[in-house]
Design a protein around this motif. Sequence first.
Motif, PDB file in Angstrom:
ATOM      1  N   LYS A 206       0.872  -1.177   0.000  1.00 49.43           N
ATOM      2  CA  LYS A 206       0.000   0.000   0.000  1.00 49.43           C
ATOM      3  C   LYS A 206       0.909   1.226   0.000  1.00 49.43           C
ATOM      4  CE  LYS A 206      -4.090   2.051   2.057  1.00 49.43           C
ATOM      5  NZ  LYS A 206      -3.687   3.389   1.594  1.00 49.43           N
ATOM      6  N   LEU A 207       1.064   1.819  -1.182  1.00 48.22           N
ATOM      7  CA  LEU A 207       2.000   2.925  -1.337  1.00 48.22           C
ATOM      8  C   LEU A 207       1.451   4.209  -0.725  1.00 48.22           C
ATOM      9  CD1 LEU A 207       3.267   2.406  -4.990  1.00 48.22           C
ATOM     10  CD2 LEU A 207       3.994   1.280  -2.880  1.00 48.22           C
ATOM     11  N   ASP A 208       2.349   5.045  -0.263  1.00 45.35           N
ATOM     12  CA  ASP A 208       1.975   6.323   0.319  1.00 45.35           C
ATOM     13  C   ASP A 208       1.971   7.375  -0.782  1.00 45.35           C
ATOM     14  OD1 ASP A 208       1.266   8.189   2.183  1.00 45.35           O
ATOM     15  OD2 ASP A 208       3.291   8.477   2.971  1.00 45.35           O
ATOM     16  N   GLY A 209       1.074   7.180  -1.763  1.00 44.34           N
ATOM     17  CA  GLY A 209       1.025   8.070  -2.917  1.00 44.34           C
ATOM     18  C   GLY A 209      -0.373   8.568  -3.188  1.00 44.34           C
ATOM     19  N   ALA A 210      -0.581   9.088  -4.389  1.00 39.87           N
ATOM     20  CA  ALA A 210      -1.869   9.618  -4.815  1.00 39.87           C
ATOM     21  C   ALA A 210      -2.508   8.641  -5.794  1.00 39.87           C
ATOM     22  CB  ALA A 210      -1.698  10.984  -5.479  1.00 39.87           C
ATOM     23  N   ARG A 211      -3.770   8.358  -5.610  1.00 40.99           N
ATOM     24  CA  ARG A 211      -4.493   7.425  -6.484  1.00 40.99           C
ATOM     25  C   ARG A 211      -4.642   8.048  -7.875  1.00 40.99           C
ATOM     26  NH1 ARG A 211      -8.501   3.535  -4.890  1.00 40.99           N
ATOM     27  NH2 ARG A 211      -8.946   2.199  -6.677  1.00 40.99           N
ATOM     28  N   ASP A 284      14.602  15.432 -12.046  1.00 37.54           N
ATOM     29  CA  ASP A 284      13.909  16.309 -11.118  1.00 37.54           C
ATOM     30  C   ASP A 284      13.289  15.480  -9.998  1.00 37.54           C
ATOM     31  OD1 ASP A 284      12.077  18.065  -9.837  1.00 37.54           O
ATOM     32  OD2 ASP A 284      11.919  19.262 -11.665  1.00 37.54           O
ATOM     33  N   PRO A 285      13.533  15.816  -8.716  1.00 36.76           N
ATOM     34  CA  PRO A 285      12.958  15.041  -7.618  1.00 36.76           C
ATOM     35  C   PRO A 285      11.435  15.094  -7.574  1.00 36.76           C
ATOM     36  CG  PRO A 285      13.982  17.064  -6.801  1.00 36.76           C
ATOM     37  CD  PRO A 285      14.401  16.910  -8.234  1.00 36.76           C
ATOM     38  N   ARG A 286      10.840  16.038  -8.316  1.00 31.21           N
ATOM     39  CA  ARG A 286       9.377  16.114  -8.344  1.00 31.21           C
ATOM     40  C   ARG A 286       8.775  15.170  -9.371  1.00 31.21           C
ATOM     41  NH1 ARG A 286       8.523  22.210  -9.678  1.00 31.21           N
ATOM     42  NH2 ARG A 286      10.238  21.657 -11.069  1.00 31.21           N
ATOM     43  N   LEU A 287       9.586  14.421 -10.098  1.00 32.70           N
ATOM     44  CA  LEU A 287       9.084  13.517 -11.134  1.00 32.70           C
ATOM     45  C   LEU A 287       8.160  12.478 -10.504  1.00 32.70           C
ATOM     46  CD1 LEU A 287       9.533  12.879 -14.232  1.00 32.70           C
ATOM     47  CD2 LEU A 287      11.054  11.061 -13.443  1.00 32.70           C
ATOM     48  N   LEU A 288       6.967  12.331 -11.068  1.00 37.22           N
ATOM     49  CA  LEU A 288       6.007  11.355 -10.580  1.00 37.22           C
ATOM     50  C   LEU A 288       6.269   9.986 -11.203  1.00 37.22           C
ATOM     51  CD1 LEU A 288       2.735  13.483 -10.674  1.00 37.22           C
ATOM     52  CD2 LEU A 288       3.866  12.594  -8.631  1.00 37.22           C
ATOM     53  N   ARG A 289       6.262   8.961 -10.375  1.00 31.68           N
ATOM     54  CA  ARG A 289       6.455   7.593 -10.844  1.00 31.68           C
ATOM     55  C   ARG A 289       5.129   6.840 -10.727  1.00 31.68           C
ATOM     56  NH1 ARG A 289      11.924   7.900 -12.623  1.00 31.68           N
ATOM     57  NH2 ARG A 289      13.009   9.251 -11.124  1.00 31.68           N
ATOM     58  N   PRO A 290       4.670   6.189 -11.787  1.00 33.56           N
ATOM     59  CA  PRO A 290       3.419   5.448 -11.697  1.00 33.56           C
ATOM     60  C   PRO A 290       3.649   3.989 -11.282  1.00 33.56           C
ATOM     61  CG  PRO A 290       4.132   5.536 -13.987  1.00 33.56           C
ATOM     62  CD  PRO A 290       5.174   6.275 -13.174  1.00 33.56           C
ATOM     63  N   PHE A 291       2.738   3.477 -10.473  1.00 35.42           N
ATOM     64  CA  PHE A 291       2.710   2.064 -10.096  1.00 35.42           C
ATOM     65  C   PHE A 291       1.262   1.603 -10.201  1.00 35.42           C
ATOM     66  CE2 PHE A 291       6.336   3.923  -7.984  1.00 35.42           C
ATOM     67  CZ  PHE A 291       7.339   2.964  -8.133  1.00 35.42           C
ATOM     68  N   PHE A 292       1.029   0.507 -10.908  1.00 35.53           N
ATOM     69  CA  PHE A 292      -0.342   0.076 -11.166  1.00 35.53           C
ATOM     70  C   PHE A 292      -0.655  -1.243 -10.472  1.00 35.53           C
ATOM     71  CE2 PHE A 292       0.860   2.590 -14.980  1.00 35.53           C
ATOM     72  CZ  PHE A 292      -0.018   3.644 -14.775  1.00 35.53           C
ATOM     73  N   PHE A 293      -1.941  -1.388 -10.109  1.00 39.50           N
ATOM     74  CA  PHE A 293      -2.375  -2.622  -9.453  1.00 39.50           C
ATOM     75  C   PHE A 293      -3.621  -3.219 -10.077  1.00 39.50           C
ATOM     76  CE2 PHE A 293      -3.765   0.996  -6.736  1.00 39.50           C
ATOM     77  CZ  PHE A 293      -5.140   0.931  -6.961  1.00 39.50           C
ATOM     78  N   ASP A 294      -4.157  -2.592 -11.139  1.00 40.56           N
ATOM     79  CA  ASP A 294      -5.352  -3.157 -11.776  1.00 40.56           C
ATOM     80  C   ASP A 294      -5.450  -2.678 -13.214  1.00 40.56           C
ATOM     81  OD1 ASP A 294      -7.812  -4.573 -11.978  1.00 40.56           O
ATOM     82  OD2 ASP A 294      -8.293  -4.016  -9.913  1.00 40.56           O
ATOM     83  N   CYS A 295      -6.119  -3.493 -14.029  1.00 43.44           N
ATOM     84  CA  CYS A 295      -6.349  -3.171 -15.442  1.00 43.44           C
ATOM     85  C   CYS A 295      -7.824  -3.419 -15.731  1.00 43.44           C
ATOM     86  CB  CYS A 295      -5.473  -4.049 -16.342  1.00 43.44           C
ATOM     87  SG  CYS A 295      -5.650  -3.712 -18.108  1.00 43.44           S
ATOM     88  N   ILE A 324       2.726  -2.663  -8.928  1.00 46.28           N
ATOM     89  CA  ILE A 324       3.050  -2.497  -7.512  1.00 46.28           C
ATOM     90  C   ILE A 324       3.591  -3.815  -6.968  1.00 46.28           C
ATOM     91  CG2 ILE A 324       1.856  -2.439  -5.260  1.00 46.28           C
ATOM     92  CD1 ILE A 324       0.355  -0.008  -6.199  1.00 46.28           C
ATOM     93  N   PRO A 325       4.627  -3.783  -6.118  1.00 50.55           N
ATOM     94  CA  PRO A 325       5.159  -5.030  -5.551  1.00 50.55           C
ATOM     95  C   PRO A 325       4.044  -5.851  -4.900  1.00 50.55           C
ATOM     96  CG  PRO A 325       6.602  -3.195  -5.021  1.00 50.55           C
ATOM     97  CD  PRO A 325       5.384  -2.598  -5.657  1.00 50.55           C
ATOM     98  N   SER A 326       3.960  -7.125  -5.255  1.00 51.72           N
ATOM     99  CA  SER A 326       2.869  -7.948  -4.751  1.00 51.72           C
ATOM    100  C   SER A 326       3.315  -9.392  -4.589  1.00 51.72           C
ATOM    101  CB  SER A 326       1.662  -7.881  -5.693  1.00 51.72           C
ATOM    102  OG  SER A 326       2.013  -8.362  -6.980  1.00 51.72           O
ATOM    103  N   ALA A 327       2.587 -10.083  -3.742  1.00 49.45           N
ATOM    104  CA  ALA A 327       2.803 -11.520  -3.525  1.00 49.45           C
ATOM    105  C   ALA A 327       1.512 -12.232  -3.875  1.00 49.45           C
ATOM    106  CB  ALA A 327       3.201 -11.779  -2.080  1.00 49.45           C
ATOM    107  N   VAL A 350      -0.172  -2.895   3.594  1.00 48.49           N
ATOM    108  CA  VAL A 350      -0.483  -3.742   2.445  1.00 48.49           C
ATOM    109  C   VAL A 350      -1.976  -3.727   2.158  1.00 48.49           C
ATOM    110  CG1 VAL A 350       1.488  -5.295   2.771  1.00 48.49           C
ATOM    111  CG2 VAL A 350      -0.701  -5.820   3.886  1.00 48.49           C
ATOM    112  N   MET A 351      -2.305  -4.145   0.935  1.00 51.82           N
ATOM    113  CA  MET A 351      -3.683  -4.383   0.516  1.00 51.82           C
ATOM    114  C   MET A 351      -3.822  -5.877   0.241  1.00 51.82           C
ATOM    115  SD  MET A 351      -5.308  -1.369   0.199  1.00 51.82           S
ATOM    116  CE  MET A 351      -6.490  -1.467  -1.124  1.00 51.82           C
TER     117      MET A 351
END
Length: 503
Positions: A206-211, A284-295, A324-327, A350-351
Amino acid sequence: METSAAVGATRSRTAKTTLLSEVLAEADATEMPTVVAWLSGDTTQGRLGIGWRSLANLDVAPATEAALDVADVQAALTALVSATGAGSRAARTQILGELFGAATATEQQFLIRLMTGELRQGALAGVMVEAIAAAAGQPSPLVRRAHMLTGSLPETASLAVHGGADALSAVGLQVGRAISPMLATPADSLEAAHEALGPDLVVDFKLDGARIQVHRDGDAVSVFTRTLRDVTAQVPDLVSVVVGLPCRSVILDGETLTLTDDGRPRPFQETMSRFGSMADSPDDPRLLRPFFFDCLHLDGTDLIDRPLSERLDALDSVAGHLRIPSAVRPTLEETRAQFDAAIADGHEGVMVKSLDGVYAAGRRGKGWQKVKPVHTVDLVVLGAEWGSGRRTGFLSNLHLGARDPDGGPPIMVGKTFKGLTDELLRWQTEEFPRHETHRDSYTVHLRPEIVVEIELDGVQRSSRYPGGIALRFARVVRYRPDKTAAEADPIDNLHRLLPPNGS
C-alpha cells in the motif's frame, strides 16, 4: 427548496430516499438531471467562479412571491459561466442581481448555498441513486451500475428517464471517461484478512502516494485523480510513460508518488504538491512515478467484470514492469513478510485482495482489505480553536467529524491538536477562514470540506460527543487534499474499533 430542507432535517436514509424520489417524479423529464444535480449539491455547469464574499455582499431585496422555475435558474447559471473577457465582471453582477431579485428570501438562501458548494442536505450518491430508480421505475442495481460507469448522477438520471432499462444496460466502460474507483475496507488484522480472502489472494504494497486512473486511446491519454479530476495537463511525466505502453487502448488503476534517490517514497504532501507544478527533467525530484495494481480495459476488451486474476494477467502483459510489488497466493508467513517489507521500504502497509473478486466501482468492497501498522482514519475538520501559549494567534485544536453513512452532516467524535507542526499551524490558520461558516471568541467553524488523516490508539464510548464515542490519543498525520468529505471514514468504522466490552 422545501425538499432540500426536509432531506437535511432527517437522519433516516429511507425518508431521504422517499423525499427525493417524490420531487424527482414531479420534475419534467428535461429538468430531472438538473434537479438531481442541485439536490446533490452540484450544478451542471461545474465551477461557477462565484465566491462566497461576492454573494454574501449581494444587496438585493428578495421577491415577495415565488416566480422562478428550474429553466430560469439554469439559464442564469449558464450565462454566468459564459460571461468572460472584457466587461465580464459587470455582466456577472447584472446576471446575479436579476436572478436574486426574482428569488424569494428562501430561494436566495438556497441559491447561495448551491453556488458556493455549501448545500449539505445529505443527498449522498447512494441515496440519490435509489431515488432516481424509484422515480424512473427502474431496478436499483441497474441504475447503480450505470452511475458507477458514468460517474455522473445527472447523466444517470437522464438515461433512466429517457432511455429506460435498455439505455441503462447499454452503459459500459468508455476509454477517456473516468469511473469511480473501487475502495478498500479496513481489516481487523493481517491474519483476519488473510483468512477471510485466502488462499486465492494477492498482497500488494500500500504505497503512500496519490491514487490515479489512466486512460489511453491511441495517442490520447487522460489521467484522473481519485475524485475524478482530470489532471492530464499537469502530469506530462505520467503521460509519457503511458504513451509508451505496448497497446492501443487501456484503463489502468494505480498510485503515483515521488521518490528519493534511494527509491523510498517522499512525504505524501510533496507528491500532492507536484500536481501544481511541472517536473523539469528526468532527474527532477518532483518527477512522478506510476505504479499500477489493476487493469480495467485492454485493447477493446472491458475487464471490469472479470476476476482480479484475469485483470492482473492483462496488467502484466502491458505494464508488468510498473506493477506495484505484490505476492500472489502467499502463505500467512509470506503475507507477514510482505507486510514487513512494505513498512521497511517506507510504505503504509499492504492491501489484501481476493483473486476471484470483480471491480466494485465506487464502493468499499470486502474483496479488498487494507492493513496498516496503526489505526488511521480520514475525518472531516468541523472547526478549529484558537491556540494559546506558543500557539497564540494560530488556529490549533481541531474539531473532528466522521461521515454519517445515512447522508447527514458529519458526526463529531473528538478533538486534537497533537501532531500539528509549525508549518501545518501556519497553513491551517491561513486556509481555514476560506471555509468558514461562522466563529465565536474561541472557535472558527467550517464547512465540512477539509479531510485530515488521524492516527489513534483506539476509541472509547463517551457521551461527550454526538457520535457516542471519543478518539483515544488522536494525532494529525497529514491533510488529504485528494479526498472529499464524502470519502471520509463513516462512523461505523470507528465503532468497529471499540474493545469487545465496549468501554
